[in-house]
Motif scaffolding. Structure first.
Motif, mmCIF file in Angstrom:
data_model
loop_
_atom_site.group_PDB
_atom_site.id
_atom_site.type_symbol
_atom_site.label_atom_id
_atom_site.label_comp_id
_atom_site.label_asym_id
_atom_site.label_seq_id
_atom_site.Cartn_x
_atom_site.Cartn_y
_atom_site.Cartn_z
ATOM 1 N N UNK A 9 0.853 -1.198 0.000
ATOM 2 C CA UNK A 9 0.000 0.000 0.000
ATOM 3 C C UNK A 9 0.893 1.253 0.000
ATOM 4 N N UNK A 10 0.258 2.432 -0.171
ATOM 5 C CA UNK A 10 1.037 3.691 -0.160
ATOM 6 C C UNK A 10 1.747 3.847 1.191
ATOM 7 N N UNK A 11 1.011 3.574 2.260
ATOM 8 C CA UNK A 11 1.619 3.673 3.604
ATOM 9 C C UNK A 11 2.710 2.610 3.740
ATOM 10 N N UNK A 12 2.415 1.410 3.239
ATOM 11 C CA UNK A 12 3.376 0.309 3.315
ATOM 12 C C UNK A 12 4.677 0.626 2.594
ATOM 13 N N UNK A 13 4.575 1.384 1.508
ATOM 14 C CA UNK A 13 5.799 1.744 0.760
ATOM 15 C C UNK A 13 6.660 2.707 1.582
ATOM 16 N N UNK A 14 6.011 3.589 2.343
ATOM 17 C CA UNK A 14 6.765 4.510 3.214
ATOM 18 C C UNK A 14 7.469 3.707 4.317
ATOM 19 N N UNK A 15 6.761 2.698 4.836
ATOM 20 C CA UNK A 15 7.346 1.844 5.882
ATOM 21 C C UNK A 15 8.535 1.070 5.307
ATOM 22 N N UNK A 16 8.352 0.567 4.098
ATOM 23 C CA UNK A 16 9.421 -0.207 3.453
ATOM 24 C C UNK A 16 10.686 0.652 3.295
ATOM 25 N N UNK A 17 10.510 1.896 2.834
ATOM 26 C CA UNK A 17 11.664 2.801 2.688
ATOM 27 C C UNK A 17 12.351 3.017 4.035
ATOM 28 N N UNK A 18 11.536 3.161 5.079
ATOM 29 C CA UNK A 18 12.081 3.386 6.420
ATOM 30 C C UNK A 18 12.858 2.154 6.894
#
Ligand code: DGP
Length: 219
Positions: free
Chosen positions: A52-61
């Motif tokens: 998800x969009x939020x999941x992609x931010x988490x992945x980058x982190x």
């Protein structure tokens, strides 16, 4: 006389939790395979859901491609669970069993393991309050030695000895009587045998109409 409320058959929410490299991803996948083979409609879910969009931010982190404030990240991990809450309830009510790899307990364990002022267990639990509570939790208990033998750490943010030690301590603190503590130091087959027995019981209880629960304030 008022008719007794009819309990509705539904799928079970079966959760796997534990420190990194405890084998929960392998066990969860095998469980889904075996449930589907035995005619129990099941899906494997995983948090964080990096699609998800939020999941992609988490992945980058997690991959250290982006940095952010720790409280904000905690809330993003929780939001990643909230964004799928409705779908989760719909699936369970439609009779699908969900085998979930990590959830809010990891949320509390990994953030509070950082030991930052203000981000204690109680604060961490707030953002999970109201989410669906698992019907069955399998805590994959693995010794530090056995975990170390399973290969070195990867590149991700939390894969350090110190962090994993703290996470293990928080999980021990969070543990409740209804958790199933599974000895994960054994072979894949031995562990899977226990996992299937525990899961079968949860599936049966939900089939008979066990009510869907949610995390209550102060859980
Ligand atoms: P995994 O894909 O299961 O390897 O999880 C990725 C990493 O993210 C792992 O080190 C555990 C951590 N993690 C999982 N859920 C949460 C969460 O809700 N909050 C925090 N802070 N970390 C989490």
């Amino acid at each position: 006389m008022a008719a007794a409320a009819k309990s509705l058959s539904r799928g079970a929410f079966i959760l796997f939790e534990g420190v990194d490299r405890c084998g929960k991803t392998t066990q969860a996948s095998k469980l889904v395979e075996s449930l589907n083979q035995s005619g129990v409609a099941s899906e494997l879910w995983r948090y964080p859901d990096r699609t998800t969009t939020i999941g992609k931010m988490i992945d980058d982190y997690l991959q250290c491609k982006a940095d952010s404030d720790d409280a904000s990240m905690h809330l993003l991990f929780a939001a990643n669970r909230w964004e799928k809450k409705k779908m989760m309830e719909e699936k369970l009510r439609a009779g699908v069993t969900l085998v979930v790899d990590r959830y809010g307990y990891s949320g509390v364990a990994f953030t509070s393991a950082k030991k930052l002022p203000g981000l204690d267990q109680q604060w961490c639990k707030h953002s999970e309050t109201g989410l669906v509570k698992p019907d069955c939790l399998m805590y994959m208990e693995i010794s530090e030695d056995a975990a170390k033998k399973r290969g070195g750490f990867g590149e991700e943010r939390y894969e350090t000895t110190e962090m994993q030690k703290n996470v293990r301590e928080v999980f021990a603190d969070l543990r409740e009587d209804w958790w199933n503590v599974v000895d994960a130091d054994r072979t894949i087959e031995e562990v899977q045998k226990d996992v299937q027995t525990i899961a079968k019981d949860a599936v049966e209880r939900c089939k008979r109409g066990k009510e869907l629960e949610h995390f209550e304030p102060g859980w």
